[in-house]
Structures are given as structure tokens and as C-alpha cells.
Scaffold this motif. Structure first.
Motif, mmCIF file in Angstrom:
data_model
loop_
_atom_site.group_PDB
_atom_site.id
_atom_site.type_symbol
_atom_site.label_atom_id
_atom_site.label_comp_id
_atom_site.label_asym_id
_atom_site.label_seq_id
_atom_site.Cartn_x
_atom_site.Cartn_y
_atom_site.Cartn_z
ATOM 1 N N ARG A 69 -6.304 -19.732 -5.736
ATOM 2 C CA ARG A 69 -4.969 -20.304 -5.564
ATOM 3 C C ARG A 69 -4.220 -20.244 -6.895
ATOM 4 N NH1 ARG A 69 -6.209 -20.067 -1.011
ATOM 5 N NH2 ARG A 69 -6.125 -21.643 0.652
ATOM 6 N N TRP A 70 -2.893 -20.213 -6.798
ATOM 7 C CA TRP A 70 -2.020 -20.392 -7.953
ATOM 8 C C TRP A 70 -1.174 -21.635 -7.718
ATOM 9 C CZ3 TRP A 70 -1.839 -17.826 -12.538
ATOM 10 C CH2 TRP A 70 -2.493 -16.583 -12.622
ATOM 11 N N TYR A 71 -1.006 -22.431 -8.754
ATOM 12 C CA TYR A 71 -0.130 -23.598 -8.686
ATOM 13 C C TYR A 71 1.047 -23.357 -9.635
ATOM 14 C CZ TYR A 71 -3.896 -25.913 -6.194
ATOM 15 O OH TYR A 71 -4.849 -26.236 -5.269
ATOM 16 N N ALA A 72 2.260 -23.259 -9.062
ATOM 17 C CA ALA A 72 3.465 -23.021 -9.857
ATOM 18 C C ALA A 72 4.268 -24.320 -9.938
ATOM 19 C CB ALA A 72 4.314 -21.925 -9.229
ATOM 20 N N THR A 73 4.513 -24.782 -11.161
ATOM 21 C CA THR A 73 5.257 -26.023 -11.392
ATOM 22 C C THR A 73 6.551 -25.688 -12.122
ATOM 23 O OG1 THR A 73 3.171 -27.219 -11.593
ATOM 24 C CG2 THR A 73 5.146 -28.329 -12.356
ATOM 25 N N ALA A 74 7.692 -26.048 -11.507
ATOM 26 C CA ALA A 74 9.004 -25.733 -12.083
ATOM 27 C C ALA A 74 9.658 -26.999 -12.619
ATOM 28 C CB ALA A 74 9.894 -25.074 -11.035
#
Length: 641
Positions: free
Chosen positions: A289-294
Motif C-alpha cells: 500500500r501507499w499512504y499519500a498525505t496532502a
């Protein structure tokens, strides 16, 4: 508790059936023949032998079916159970009689029963293979999950003759799925509480989930998160190509990375985000999984962009040759002006500063800004007459990438750079008609659109304008919009000409002598009385700027400690005299041209640098270049071959 063995047919029963079949097959019809019985079964012994072989095969098949670790069964077309294998009875503890027909329902979990029956009936109606899931009670009362697979046996007309099914234990898988589901629910609850945009991504880059903050900002529905075109829809067109490359490279490397881009909100506005990508690895180190936090960094980016533009403006201001002296003088006309400045500075009213060339209109504008509540913010100056009419709109309001030839990237205009501060529009009377319309909109609504753009930009800017022309006459001639004139002329301030401030000339002369003496490294102790009288009687058509130029030139030529000028430079104009000052101005211009050409000749045509003509004259390079253009001098003619 194990199921009884009564579900196997006894040998005597099978034998009885065999005898019945043999009697039927051996009956000879009236017309003779064997009634279709195969030739090899014409004797009782042959038939008994065949039946025994069949019995052995059936027993062997029954043994194999009972040894299979899965539950195997058959059902009649109406859904009732016809046969259940030994493994099923061993697991449930039911007897043969209890499992037949619809008796099997007693071992199904009460919470699953209604659903299972509905799904089973629907499957039978479809007459197609299918799968069902349910919990089945073990003989000790424990329920476990099973996957039920069913396949129909059809006749030539497509009707179901029988259903074949198998049950496979999936308890461990269901437990793992439930734990994963609970973990996911908990993670989503945590993610929804975080005030940052969070998106969960598969290794291939497709989106699995977006938290509530992301959905509320973008206006995207949860079911649309998986849409392939979402990324292109929400990113700013100028950022899309570069961010796609960075994102793909980062995902392929499998290491944490970050990037910045603008994302469209549901309000139709773009904001800058810092997006950090972090991978979740399995035990083998593979990304699962990838977790992208903006994080919203729009305010920071705008500050950086504003600072960048203000620095550009500041460098332009430093390089410019215009006069930036403090307001010097104590005459009554000047005191009236300063009184007006003090009153209007405390407001946000638009001010129109009127006056001849060289009277110090920009100094008054700066004084208004410095005394206002906006003094800590930018003061942006735009000389409307010095910018090409084709570029003035882009200069004032900015442009989008590709809006015209040479627009390689988006650029903020002077109004955006001045947001929160003051913009000074010098020579506002020279604005082209189409730009006047845009300026009127800013004055009325405090908003505009960049050249080539459709997004409305709102600004909080105070506008100060200045002109040396008669705007009333321009309105009458149709070259300046009347409604724009009224909007600019809220609070007019007229700057008196230097000839109207004769009492201030000694103060100004002393101030300018000190400035240029220090710059030239000279020490001036006295001012020639004739020179001072000459200054006070001269008409000064160029006002303070002309006075500045004369003193700067005289300082270059001054060899002693007493300041003086060549009286031929300036000839006093008698009061009410019909004689014009044009010959005097022409003489002064000719002397100035001679000095510039001499310096260029000595510098061999070079303007800048330590040995250039500007250094020899002691003036900035930009000032000299302006004079060369104004005086029509060809500097290239002084270069040596």
C-alpha cells in the motif's frame, strides 16, 4: 458423536434389487427376441456378474466420496437434499434421516438462514453454477464459516436434473478478513479525524480510499475515488505533467517521496498542497500500500510568490534612476499638500495625484503609503507610460501559461504582488482603453482575471494614481473613460510646481549638494550667491527633477569648495515676461548632450562598468542610457574598431 452407518445400503438389499432387475431383463416378449437386452447379458449368470461389478464400483466410489475432506452433496431440482457424504454427517453429528430433505437447515447459523435460503432459491431459478457463504454448526455446537459451491446437471431441454455441491471450510480466511476489515475501519476512523487529505493507494497507483477531509475539500463522492480520470480533473493543468512524472518515478522506486502541486477544491479554486507518499511493506519488503498525505501550504506558497515578486520589484526600484529624495521644503503650498497627505493616508480612499513632470508625485504616493495602515506591506509602482500597450494588461494582472507567445509559465501581475498593500499607477492617463476597463473592474469589485485565464482573482489593494496630463480633457476627447476618471478622482491632490515653491529652493539645493558631494567624494562648504539667485529666478520647467540634474552635472565639474553653476546654463525669466524659456532649455539640453558625448568618447562607447561613461559622469547606468535615448545619441559611433 458420529453419524450412524445406516446410510449405506446392506448387501441383502442390493441383492434383492438385483434379483428384481434380472427377472425383468430375462422376460421374453411374445414376438421373441431379448427386448433390447445386450447380448452379453442373455444368461442369469452374466447379469449377476455385471451387477456385482457395478456394486463393487459403487462401493469404491462411495468410499472415495466419504474420504474427501470437503462436504459433498446432491440436491433434487426443488432444492431438497438427496445425498450428503459421510464427512458432512461426521461434522454436524446429524443422522441420515435428520440430514435429508430440508433437514440440513438446523445446522445453519440462525443469523444466516433466511439469507442463505433466499440466495439458494435464487441460484436454483438461475440454473447456473454459483457460490454461497454461511456458518454451519459443528457437532460440539461451534459454528464455522463455509464456502458452498454448486453446479447444476441439466438435461437436453436445459432443465435441472440434479444439483451437485461441496462445502469448504473458510473460517480462517473469514477471521483474517474480519480482522482486516476491523483494522481498516479503525484506520479509516483515525484518517477521517485527521485534518489533512489522506489517500490510500495500491502499488500500481490506483486509489483504494480517501478520507473525509479529502472528500469535503474536493467535493468528490466516495464511489468516485477509484475513477481513473480523477487525478487529471483535480490537479492544476500547469502541474499535471510534471507531477505525473514525479509520482510515477516515486512509486517505482518504492521509497518515501514528496511533491507539491495545486489541487482544485469544490469551490472552484486551486490551492497548493505538499503531498508526502509513504509505502507500507510486507515481510519480504514489497510495497502493499501507499499512504499519500496532502498538507495545505497555499498560504506559504503565496507568501513565497509574493516575496519573490516584491524582490523583483525592489530590484527594479533600486535600478531605476528616478528621484527618491525625501520631501524637502516648508513653503505654504507644500504644507497644504502634506496636510492633505496626513488626512487621506489614514483611509483606504483612492487618491489621484496631479502635477507637472518632476514635481515629486511618487514621493507623495510613498508618503501616503508610509503613513497608512498598509505601510508594512508592499508598495508597488507601475509606470503605465513605460510599458508597451500590448503588455500592460499582463504586467498589471498577470497571465496564464500559454496565454500568448512567450508565456512559458504562469506569472503574477503587479496587483497580486501588491495584495494587502498599495499600488501606484504613474502616468495612468496613458493606459490603453481595454486596460482601462479592467482597472475600472478592480476599482469597483476588487477582482480581475489573468490574461488567458478564466479564474477570478480577488485582491485587497489600495490604488494611488498619478498623471501630468489633463484627464478632464482626455475624457472630453474620448481617450479616457469618464467612469474610470470619477473612480480615480475620489481624493485629488495637486502637487505645486517648483516655481510655485521658490521659498523651498534653498533647502532643496542644500540637500542635493550634500547628496551629490558625498557621492562624488567632494567637500562643499559654500554655495555661490549668484548661483542661488539664479536658481530662484529660473522657471524650472522640469521642476525638481531638472534641479537634481543641474546640481548633479555641476558637482561633476566643481573643483573647489564653493558650489556654482555656469550662468549660461540657466537664464532668469522675468515675471510676466513674454519671453519663453524654450531657448534656455535648448541650451541646457545641448550642454548636457555635449557632456554625455564627451564621456562616451573617453569610454569608447562603453556605458556601464567601472570605466564606463556612467562612472565618469557619476550617474547610474540606467540614468545615462535614458539620457542617451532622450538626446538621440548613437553610442555605438564612439566605439573603437
Amino acid at each position: 458423536m458420529r453419524a450412524p452407518e445406516s446410510h449405506h445400503e446392506t448387501e441383502s438389499t442390493l441383492q434383492a434389487k438385483m434379483d428384481d432387475v434380472s427377472e425383468v431383463l430375462l422376460v421374453t416378449p411374445e414376438e421373441g427376441g431379448n427386448s433390447g437386452v445386450p447380448e452379453q447379458y442373455q444368461t442369469r449368470e452374466d447379469l449377476e456378474k455385471a451387477l456385482n461389478e457395478t456394486k463393487k464400483s459403487e462401493a469404491h466410489l462411495q468410499q472415495i466420496i466419504d474420504m474427501v475432506p470437503s462436504f459433498l452433496w446432491t440436491s433434487l431440482p426443488d432444492g431438497s437434499k438427496e445425498y450428503l457424504n459421510k464427512r458432512w454427517y461426521d461434522y454436524t453429528g446429524l443422522s441420515l434421516e435428520e440430514g435429508q430433505g430440508w433437514g440440513w437447515k438446523v445446522v445453519v447459523h440462525p443469523e444466516d438462514l433466511d439469507r442463505l435460503v433466499r440466495e439458494w432459491l435464487a441460484l436454483m431459478d438461475s440454473r447456473k453454477p454459483g457460490e454461497l457463504e454461511t456458518r454451519i454448526r459443528r457437532y460440539d455446537g461451534v459454528y464455522r464459516w463455509f464456502l458452498i459451491r454448486v453446479v447444476p446437471l441439466l438435461d437436453e431441454q436445459g432443465n435441472v436434473v440434479k444439483w451437485f455441491g461441496s462445502n469448504t471450510d473458510i473460517e480462517d480466511r473469514k477471521r483474517a478478513e474480519e480482522k482486516l476489515r476491523q483494522d481498516e475501519i479503525e484506520l479509516r476512523q483515525i484518517a477521517d479525524a485527521i485534518p489533512h487529505n489522506i489517500v490510500v493507494i495500491r502499488p500500481d497507483g490506483t486509489r483504494l480510499y480517501a478520507n473525509r477531509t479529502f472528500l469535503e475539500y474536493t467535493g468528490v463522492e466516495p464511489e468516485d475515488v477509484h475513477s481513473e480520470g480523477l487525478y487529471a480533473q483535480k490537479l492544476h493543468p500547469d502541474d499535471l505533467e510534471q507531477s505525473n512524472k514525479q509520482r510515477q518515478t516515486g512509486l517505482e522506486r518504492g521509497k518515501p517521496f514528496e511533491m507539491e502541486y495545486r489541487m482544485l477544491g469544490k469551490d472552484g479554486r486551486y490551492r497548493w498542497f505538499l503531498v508526502r507518499y509513504n509505502p507500507l511493506l510486507d515481510q519480504e519488503g514489497h510495497v502493499v500500500r501507499w499512504y499519500a498525505t496532502a498538507t495545505d501550504v497555499d498560504d506559504r506558497k503565496r507568501r513565497e510568490e509574493r516575496t519573490h515578486n516584491e524582490n523583483l520589484v525592489l530590484r527594479e526600484e533600486i535600478d531605476r534612476s528616478s528621484m527618491f529624495e525625501e520631501i524637502v521644503g516648508s513653503s505654504e503650498p507644500l504644507r497644504r499638500v502634506l496636510s492633505q497627505v496626513a488626512k487621506v493616508a489614514l483611509t483606504d480612499s483612492t487618491v489621484l495625484i496631479l502635477g507637472e513632470t518632476g514635481t515629486g508625485k511618487e514621493l507623495i504616493a510613498r508618503a501616503i503609503h508610509n503613513r497608512s495602515k498598509r505601510s508594512a506591506r508592499a508598495f508597488i509602482r507601475v509606470n503605465c507610460a513605460a510599458i508597451s500597450p500590448s503588455l500592460i494588461a499582463s504586467e498589471l494582472f498577470g497571465h496564464e501559461k500559454g496565454s500568448f507567445t512567450g508565456a512559458l509559465q504562469r506569472r503574477l501581475g503587479r496587483f497580486e504582488s501588491a495584495d494587502g498593500g498599495t499600488i501606484f499607477l504613474d502616468e495612468v492617463g496613458d493606459l490603453p482603453p481595454e486596460t482601462q476597463v479592467s482597472l475600472l473592474r478592480v476599482l469597483q469589485e476588487r477582482e480581475f482575471e489573468r490574461v488567458g485565464g478564466s479564474q477570478t482573482v480577488s485582491v485587497d489593494v489600495r490604488i494611488l494614481a498619478a498623471t501630468n496630463s489633463d484627464l478632464s480633457a482626455a475624457v472630453a476627447e474620448g481617450t479616457f473613460r469618464q467612469d474610470l476618471f470619477y473612480r480615480l478622482n475620489v481624493f485629488p491632490i495637486r502637487i505645486p510646481a517648483l516655481r510655485e515653491r521658490v521659498d523651498d529652493i534653498p533647502l532643496l539645493v542644500g540637500y542635493l549638494i550634500d547628496r551629490y558631494a558625498q557621492k562624488a567624494g567632494k567637500k562643499i562648504r559654500n554655495i555661490n550667491k549668484e548661483t542661488l539667485d539664479l536658481f530662484q529666478t529660473y522657471d524650472w520647467p522640469g521642476n525638481i527633477r531638472e534641479l537634481q540634474n543641474v546640481i548633479e552635472r555641476a558637482m561633476i565639474l566643481c573643483d573647489g569648495e564653493t558650489f556654482s553653476v555656469d550662468e549660461t546654463w540657466l537664464t532668469p525669466v522675468a515675471p510676466k515676461s513674454a519671453v519663453t524659456s524654450v531657448p534656455l532649455v535648448a541650451n541646457l539640453v545641448e550642454r548636457e548632450k555635449e557632456m554625455v558625448e564627451t564621456a562616451l568618447r573617453e569610454a569608447e562607447g562603453v556605458v556601464g562598468g567601472p570605466t564606463g561613461a556612467a562612472a565618469k559622469l557619476g550617474i547610474p547606468r540606467q540614468t545615462l542610457e535614458s539620457k542617451i535615448r532622450k538626446l538621440g545619441i548613437n553610442r555605438h559611433s564612439f566605439k573603437t574598431s
